[in-house]
Design a protein around this motif. Structure first.
Motif, PDB file in Angstrom:
ATOM      1  N   ARG A  98       0.834  -1.211   0.000  1.00 54.84           N
ATOM      2  CA  ARG A  98       0.000   0.000   0.000  1.00 54.84           C
ATOM      3  C   ARG A  98       0.862   1.252   0.000  1.00 54.84           C
ATOM      4  N   SER A  99       1.930   1.237   0.744  1.00 58.86           N
ATOM      5  CA  SER A  99       2.814   2.400   0.813  1.00 58.86           C
ATOM      6  C   SER A  99       3.519   2.637  -0.517  1.00 58.86           C
ATOM      7  N   LEU A 100       3.985   1.572  -1.131  1.00 59.69           N
ATOM      8  CA  LEU A 100       4.667   1.721  -2.413  1.00 59.69           C
ATOM      9  C   LEU A 100       3.683   2.162  -3.494  1.00 59.69           C
ATOM     10  N   SER A 101       2.450   1.660  -3.440  1.00 60.99           N
ATOM     11  CA  SER A 101       1.422   2.079  -4.397  1.00 60.99           C
ATOM     12  C   SER A 101       1.151   3.569  -4.276  1.00 60.99           C
ATOM     13  N   ALA A 102       1.051   4.060  -3.051  1.00 60.29           N
ATOM     14  CA  ALA A 102       0.812   5.488  -2.838  1.00 60.29           C
ATOM     15  C   ALA A 102       1.984   6.316  -3.349  1.00 60.29           C
ATOM     16  N   SER A 130       3.643  10.020  -7.953  1.00 58.60           N
ATOM     17  CA  SER A 130       4.874  10.323  -8.713  1.00 58.60           C
ATOM     18  C   SER A 130       6.077  10.574  -7.814  1.00 58.60           C
ATOM     19  N   GLY A 131       6.173   9.823  -6.722  1.00 59.10           N
ATOM     20  CA  GLY A 131       7.326   9.941  -5.842  1.00 59.10           C
ATOM     21  C   GLY A 131       7.272  11.108  -4.877  1.00 59.10           C
ATOM     22  N   ASP A 132       6.142  11.814  -4.833  1.00 60.43           N
ATOM     23  CA  ASP A 132       5.990  12.946  -3.898  1.00 60.43           C
ATOM     24  C   ASP A 132       5.673  12.373  -2.515  1.00 60.43           C
ATOM     25  N   ILE A 133       6.677  12.357  -1.638  1.00 66.87           N
ATOM     26  CA  ILE A 133       6.516  11.755  -0.316  1.00 66.87           C
ATOM     27  C   ILE A 133       5.402  12.445   0.488  1.00 66.87           C
ATOM     28  N   GLY A 134       5.377  13.765   0.451  1.00 67.87           N
ATOM     29  CA  GLY A 134       4.375  14.504   1.208  1.00 67.87           C
ATOM     30  C   GLY A 134       2.955  14.161   0.775  1.00 67.87           C
ATOM     31  N   ALA A 135       2.718  14.189  -0.545  1.00 66.17           N
ATOM     32  CA  ALA A 135       1.377  13.899  -1.057  1.00 66.17           C
ATOM     33  C   ALA A 135       0.988  12.448  -0.793  1.00 66.17           C
ATOM     34  N   ALA A 136       1.943  11.532  -0.985  1.00 67.53           N
ATOM     35  CA  ALA A 136       1.666  10.114  -0.746  1.00 67.53           C
ATOM     36  C   ALA A 136       1.338   9.872   0.717  1.00 67.53           C
ATOM     37  N   ALA A 137       2.106  10.486   1.621  1.00 64.64           N
ATOM     38  CA  ALA A 137       1.869  10.316   3.056  1.00 64.64           C
ATOM     39  C   ALA A 137       0.505  10.880   3.449  1.00 64.64           C
ATOM     40  N   THR A 138       0.148  12.031   2.895  1.00 61.83           N
ATOM     41  CA  THR A 138      -1.149  12.631   3.185  1.00 61.83           C
ATOM     42  C   THR A 138      -2.284  11.707   2.766  1.00 61.83           C
ATOM     43  N   SER A 139      -2.134  11.072   1.618  1.00 67.08           N
ATOM     44  CA  SER A 139      -3.182  10.169   1.129  1.00 67.08           C
ATOM     45  C   SER A 139      -3.352   8.960   2.036  1.00 67.08           C
ATOM     46  N   MET A 140      -2.315   8.642   2.795  1.00 61.93           N
ATOM     47  CA  MET A 140      -2.367   7.497   3.710  1.00 61.93           C
ATOM     48  C   MET A 140      -2.576   7.926   5.165  1.00 61.93           C
ATOM     49  N   PHE A 141      -2.759   9.242   5.374  1.00 58.90           N
ATOM     50  CA  PHE A 141      -2.977   9.790   6.723  1.00 58.90           C
ATOM     51  C   PHE A 141      -1.826   9.416   7.663  1.00 58.90           C
ATOM     52  N   MET A 142      -0.610   9.632   7.186  1.00 54.91           N
ATOM     53  CA  MET A 142       0.565   9.345   8.008  1.00 54.91           C
ATOM     54  C   MET A 142       1.590  10.461   7.858  1.00 54.91           C
ATOM     55  N   ASN A 200       7.703  11.212   7.403  1.00 56.19           N
ATOM     56  CA  ASN A 200       8.849  10.437   7.884  1.00 56.19           C
ATOM     57  C   ASN A 200       8.509   8.961   8.056  1.00 56.19           C
ATOM     58  N   THR A 201       7.247   8.676   8.387  1.00 57.15           N
ATOM     59  CA  THR A 201       6.822   7.280   8.496  1.00 57.15           C
ATOM     60  C   THR A 201       6.888   6.597   7.133  1.00 57.15           C
ATOM     61  N   LEU A 202       6.465   7.307   6.109  1.00 52.73           N
ATOM     62  CA  LEU A 202       6.523   6.741   4.754  1.00 52.73           C
ATOM     63  C   LEU A 202       7.975   6.592   4.309  1.00 52.73           C
ATOM     64  N   ARG A 203       8.800   7.580   4.613  1.00 52.20           N
ATOM     65  CA  ARG A 203      10.214   7.474   4.257  1.00 52.20           C
ATOM     66  C   ARG A 203      10.836   6.236   4.902  1.00 52.20           C
ATOM     67  N   TYR A 204      10.488   5.994   6.162  1.00 52.21           N
ATOM     68  CA  TYR A 204      11.017   4.824   6.868  1.00 52.21           C
ATOM     69  C   TYR A 204      10.555   3.545   6.175  1.00 52.21           C
ATOM     70  N   ARG A 205       9.287   3.486   5.822  1.00 56.73           N
ATOM     71  CA  ARG A 205       8.774   2.280   5.165  1.00 56.73           C
ATOM     72  C   ARG A 205       9.481   2.026   3.826  1.00 56.73           C
ATOM     73  N   LEU A 206       9.657   3.072   3.046  1.00 57.72           N
ATOM     74  CA  LEU A 206      10.327   2.921   1.754  1.00 57.72           C
ATOM     75  C   LEU A 206      11.771   2.454   1.943  1.00 57.72           C
ATOM     76  N   ARG A 207      12.439   3.019   2.920  1.00 54.38           N
ATOM     77  CA  ARG A 207      13.810   2.601   3.202  1.00 54.38           C
ATOM     78  C   ARG A 207      13.843   1.154   3.688  1.00 54.38           C
ATOM     79  N   ARG A 208      12.899   0.817   4.556  1.00 50.94           N
ATOM     80  CA  ARG A 208      12.876  -0.533   5.117  1.00 50.94           C
ATOM     81  C   ARG A 208      12.575  -1.588   4.053  1.00 50.94           C
TER      82      ARG A 208
END
Length: 237
Positions: free
Chosen positions: A171-175, A180-192, A195-203
């Protein structure tokens, strides 16, 4: 593919079709039932009365092809043609973005029919370019069904990790791809938090062979997600 001319504003159909190199704007029109074909054809011809137009029926029976000679009214602007078609009593209309020579019409009609069979459209009339991404994914999905190994790799590993835990990597990678790789917009769409999304992508890159810094790897990963339906289809294809 044989065609039966339903209506034509030309006194000579062969003259209207030209020498095979005459260019046309094509639209493939679908009606609800074959019994509606003649009435729909008559309405379409009246709507385009000021153009050099031909309507030809072919298999499947509930479809016909609109040929508008170029240059001429409605052949210049796809937007104007879409507006005109949207007001007609038809089920669907798909307009080709490029002009087509007479010799190429049968082949292009066959291609458009395949797009119509494999896609849905929100508007009554639309351009084929708007349906093309979904069409390509559908064809790739069919290929992957025949060759399941095409879906192997890091994305498949993420599905497996999600299946045994609550990581939501897919779900995180799909967002991430959807925005288009916009971390802020993707995180907003997931209500997180971003930095949480950055951690998931790194992990997920640490746990699999996924490399989001590699353009080709990103492309393949996104295509595999699209083919499998993203996080909505955790079982894959």
């Amino acid at each position: 593919m044989g065609e039966q001319v339903l209506r034509s504003t030309a006194t000579d159909v062969d003259e209207h079709r030209g020498d095979g190199q005459t260019r046309f704007r094509l639209a493939r029109i679908v009606v609800d039932d074959v019994s509606d074909l003649e009435n729909a054809a008559a309405v379409v011809v009246r709507a385009f009365a000021h153009a050099s137009v031909e309507l030809a029926a072919s298999v499947p029976a509930e479809r016909f092809t609109l040929r508008l000679t170029h240059p001429g009214p409605w052949s210049e602007s796809v937007a104007d043609l879409l507006t005109a078609l949207a007001d007609l009593p038809i089920r669907r209309a798909v307009v080709l973005d490029d002009l087509v020579t007479g010799d190429a019409v049968p082949r292009r009609v066959k291609e458009v029919d395949d797009v119509i069979d494999r896609t849905n459209q929100r508007q009554r009339a639309t351009r084929i370019a708007d349906l093309w991404p979904a069409y390509v994914i559908d064809r790739l999905r069919e290929s992957a069904a025949e060759h399941p190994y095409l879906l192997r790799g890091p994305v498949d590993a993420l599905y497996q990790l999600d299946a045994v835990g609550r990581s939501e990597y897919v779900r995180s990678l799909s967002a991430y791809f959807d925005h288009s790789g916009d971390i802020g917009a993707a995180a907003t769409s997931m209500f997180m938090h971003p930095n949480t999304l950055r951690y998931r992508l790194r992990r997920m890159q640490e746990l699999t062979s996924l490399d989001l810094s590699d353009p080709m790897a990103r492309l393949v990963a996104e295509m595999q997600l699209r083919i499998r339906g993203g996080y909505l289809d955790p079982a894959g294809s």
